[in-house]
Design an enzyme around this catalytic site. Structure first.
Site, mmCIF file in Angstrom:
data_model
loop_
_atom_site.group_PDB
_atom_site.id
_atom_site.type_symbol
_atom_site.label_atom_id
_atom_site.label_comp_id
_atom_site.label_asym_id
_atom_site.label_seq_id
_atom_site.Cartn_x
_atom_site.Cartn_y
_atom_site.Cartn_z
ATOM 1 N N ASN A 8 -9.119 17.577 10.845
ATOM 2 C CA ASN A 8 -9.082 16.225 10.746
ATOM 3 C C ASN A 8 -10.401 15.553 11.010
ATOM 4 O O ASN A 8 -10.917 15.727 12.126
ATOM 5 C CB ASN A 8 -8.314 15.648 11.923
ATOM 6 C CG ASN A 8 -8.249 14.027 12.337
ATOM 7 O OD1 ASN A 8 -8.827 13.510 11.591
ATOM 8 N ND2 ASN A 8 -7.750 13.895 13.245
ATOM 9 N N TRP A 9 -11.184 15.184 10.176
ATOM 10 C CA TRP A 9 -12.712 14.578 10.127
ATOM 11 C C TRP A 9 -12.601 13.309 10.993
ATOM 12 O O TRP A 9 -13.788 13.072 11.439
ATOM 13 C CB TRP A 9 -13.184 14.584 9.076
ATOM 14 C CG TRP A 9 -13.430 15.829 8.108
ATOM 15 C CD1 TRP A 9 -13.061 17.011 8.383
ATOM 16 C CD2 TRP A 9 -14.275 16.083 7.008
ATOM 17 N NE1 TRP A 9 -13.583 18.020 7.505
ATOM 18 C CE2 TRP A 9 -14.071 17.310 6.509
ATOM 19 C CE3 TRP A 9 -15.079 15.123 6.109
ATOM 20 C CZ2 TRP A 9 -15.008 17.871 5.492
ATOM 21 C CZ3 TRP A 9 -15.430 15.550 4.965
ATOM 22 C CH2 TRP A 9 -15.419 16.747 4.689
ATOM 23 N N LYS A 10 -11.715 12.608 11.353
ATOM 24 C CA LYS A 10 -11.604 11.318 12.013
ATOM 25 C C LYS A 10 -12.701 10.543 10.995
ATOM 26 O O LYS A 10 -12.862 10.371 10.068
ATOM 27 C CB LYS A 10 -11.967 11.498 13.523
ATOM 28 C CG LYS A 10 -10.862 12.585 14.157
ATOM 29 C CD LYS A 10 -11.247 12.590 15.535
ATOM 30 C CE LYS A 10 -10.111 13.605 16.030
ATOM 31 N NZ LYS A 10 -9.829 13.458 17.537
ATOM 32 N N HIS A 95 -1.424 9.714 15.021
ATOM 33 C CA HIS A 95 -2.375 10.561 15.901
ATOM 34 C C HIS A 95 -2.476 9.836 17.244
ATOM 35 O O HIS A 95 -2.468 8.341 17.204
ATOM 36 C CB HIS A 95 -3.845 10.477 15.103
ATOM 37 C CG HIS A 95 -4.629 11.336 15.861
ATOM 38 N ND1 HIS A 95 -5.452 10.968 16.851
ATOM 39 C CD2 HIS A 95 -4.959 12.709 15.502
ATOM 40 C CE1 HIS A 95 -6.285 11.962 17.228
ATOM 41 N NE2 HIS A 95 -6.132 13.030 16.526
ATOM 42 N N GLU A 97 -5.099 8.722 18.743
ATOM 43 C CA GLU A 97 -6.122 7.756 18.566
ATOM 44 C C GLU A 97 -5.512 6.557 17.902
ATOM 45 O O GLU A 97 -5.897 5.561 18.396
ATOM 46 C CB GLU A 97 -7.153 8.247 18.005
ATOM 47 C CG GLU A 97 -8.056 9.176 18.894
ATOM 48 C CD GLU A 97 -8.740 10.308 18.075
ATOM 49 O OE1 GLU A 97 -9.238 10.020 16.821
ATOM 50 O OE2 GLU A 97 -9.269 11.323 18.826
ATOM 51 N N GLU A 163 -0.133 17.513 20.291
ATOM 52 C CA GLU A 163 -1.431 17.270 20.525
ATOM 53 C C GLU A 163 -1.438 16.517 22.057
ATOM 54 O O GLU A 163 -1.370 15.358 22.143
ATOM 55 C CB GLU A 163 -2.262 16.335 19.638
ATOM 56 C CG GLU A 163 -2.497 17.028 18.229
ATOM 57 C CD GLU A 163 -3.411 16.454 17.500
ATOM 58 O OE1 GLU A 163 -4.252 17.421 17.244
ATOM 59 O OE2 GLU A 163 -3.492 15.251 17.171
ATOM 60 N N GLY A 169 -10.528 16.317 21.936
ATOM 61 C CA GLY A 169 -11.870 16.172 22.163
ATOM 62 C C GLY A 169 -12.642 16.357 23.491
ATOM 63 O O GLY A 169 -13.655 15.979 23.823
ATOM 64 N N SER A 200 -8.536 20.498 21.159
ATOM 65 C CA SER A 200 -9.738 21.282 21.453
ATOM 66 C C SER A 200 -9.609 22.874 20.927
ATOM 67 O O SER A 200 -9.874 23.856 21.553
ATOM 68 C CB SER A 200 -9.892 21.518 22.906
ATOM 69 O OG SER A 200 -10.456 20.039 23.161
ATOM 70 N N GLY A 221 -9.871 18.814 15.089
ATOM 71 C CA GLY A 221 -10.781 17.543 15.065
ATOM 72 C C GLY A 221 -12.238 17.969 14.983
ATOM 73 O O GLY A 221 -12.633 18.687 13.890
ATOM 74 N N GLY A 222 -12.902 18.247 16.060
ATOM 75 C CA GLY A 222 -14.513 18.397 15.989
ATOM 76 C C GLY A 222 -14.774 19.530 15.378
ATOM 77 O O GLY A 222 -15.914 19.314 14.529
HETATM 78 P P1 PGA Z 1 -10.071 18.142 18.723
HETATM 79 O O1 PGA Z 1 -9.467 16.889 18.048
HETATM 80 O O2 PGA Z 1 -10.056 19.287 17.816
HETATM 81 O O3 PGA Z 1 -11.570 17.403 18.574
HETATM 82 O O4 PGA Z 1 -9.778 18.019 20.151
HETATM 83 C C1 PGA Z 1 -7.812 17.130 17.622
HETATM 84 C C2 PGA Z 1 -7.208 16.023 16.836
HETATM 85 O O5 PGA Z 1 -7.743 14.911 17.446
HETATM 86 O O6 PGA Z 1 -6.335 16.230 15.899
#
Ligand code: PGA
Length: 237
Positions: A8-10, A95, A97, A163, A169, A200, A221-222
């Protein structure tokens, strides 16, 4: 069993990043003899371009959100049919967010998952507890309520992603036993569910996480923005 590895590149990435990253990941995925499915979820503006880049490879494309509506006066929104046309196979819905920054409810998440299914997309439905909820001992019941209220009403293939909000993150992934307990709990509600873990995930912990009973893959994510890290995660499966 084959795993699902989702990046997930966000709200990150430009065409330059896509052309640097995607061919390297595609090449790495092709070099492995594996049934694992790799999914890249770039921002909307890069979907068609990434879909073009992964054509004929082992990689699928997903979006990060979708409208619950089929079409109409919804300025700024993107429909499931549009995502399908852009080359998506998956779409992330709910998600944390979106739930926290855009106040999305589980009812809205369910409507988005239904819209995705109606267009022939596979929704990846996210859920997870906050740190406060984990510390007060209500993680299992919070996630159970999210699962029950967020899964589609229509029948069709979907994926769940557990999650924990505090693990996203933060560099601090959930403990293996907590991941196993949560996945077992969700499987007691939905025995056939494919459940990803997210929060993470990186190359260094992916092997351990992917070997946990009940974990069907990871949502990253990251670490999905760095070829070496993401390929390391793919290699760990
Ligand atoms: P992260 O994000 O791997 O940067 O913790 C995961 C996500 O939000 O799907």
């Amino acid at each position: 069993m084959a795993k699902l590895i989702v990046g997930n590149w966000k709200m990150n990435g430009t065409a330059a990043l896509a052309s640097a990253l995607v061919p390297e990941i595609a090449q790495f995925a092709a070099s492995r003899r594996s049934d694992d499915e790799i999914v890249i979820c770039p921002p909307f503006t890069l979907l068609a371009e990434v879909a073009r880049q992964v054509q004929g490879s082992f990689i699928s494309v997903g979006a990060q959100d979708v409208s619950a509506h089929k079409d109409g006066s919804f300025t700024g929104d993107i429909s499931a049919d549009m995502l399908k046309e852009a080359g998506c196979r998956y779409v992330i819905v709910g998600h944390s967010e979106r739930r926290s920054l855009h106040a999305e409810t589980s009812g809205q998440v369910r409507a988005k998952a239904d819209a995705a299914l109606a267009a022939g997309l596979i929704p990846i439905i996210c859920m997870g507890e906050t740190l406060e909820q984990r510390e007060s001992g209500s993680a299992l019941s919070v996630v159970e309520a999210q699962v029950k209220a967020s899964i589609p009403t229509a029948s069709g293939d979907f994926v769940l992603a557990y999650e924990p909000v505090w693990a996203i993150g933060s560099g601090r992934n959930a403990h293996s036993t907590d991941i196993e307990d949560m996945h077992r709990h969700i499987l007691s509600l939905l025995p056939e569910a494919r459940i990803l873990y997210g929060g993470s995930v990186k190359a260094a912990n992916a092997g351990e996480i992917l070997s946990i009973e009940g974990v069907s893959g990871v949502l990253v994510g990251g670490a999905s923005l760095k070829a070496e890290e993401f390929c390391g995660i793919i290699a760990a499966s």
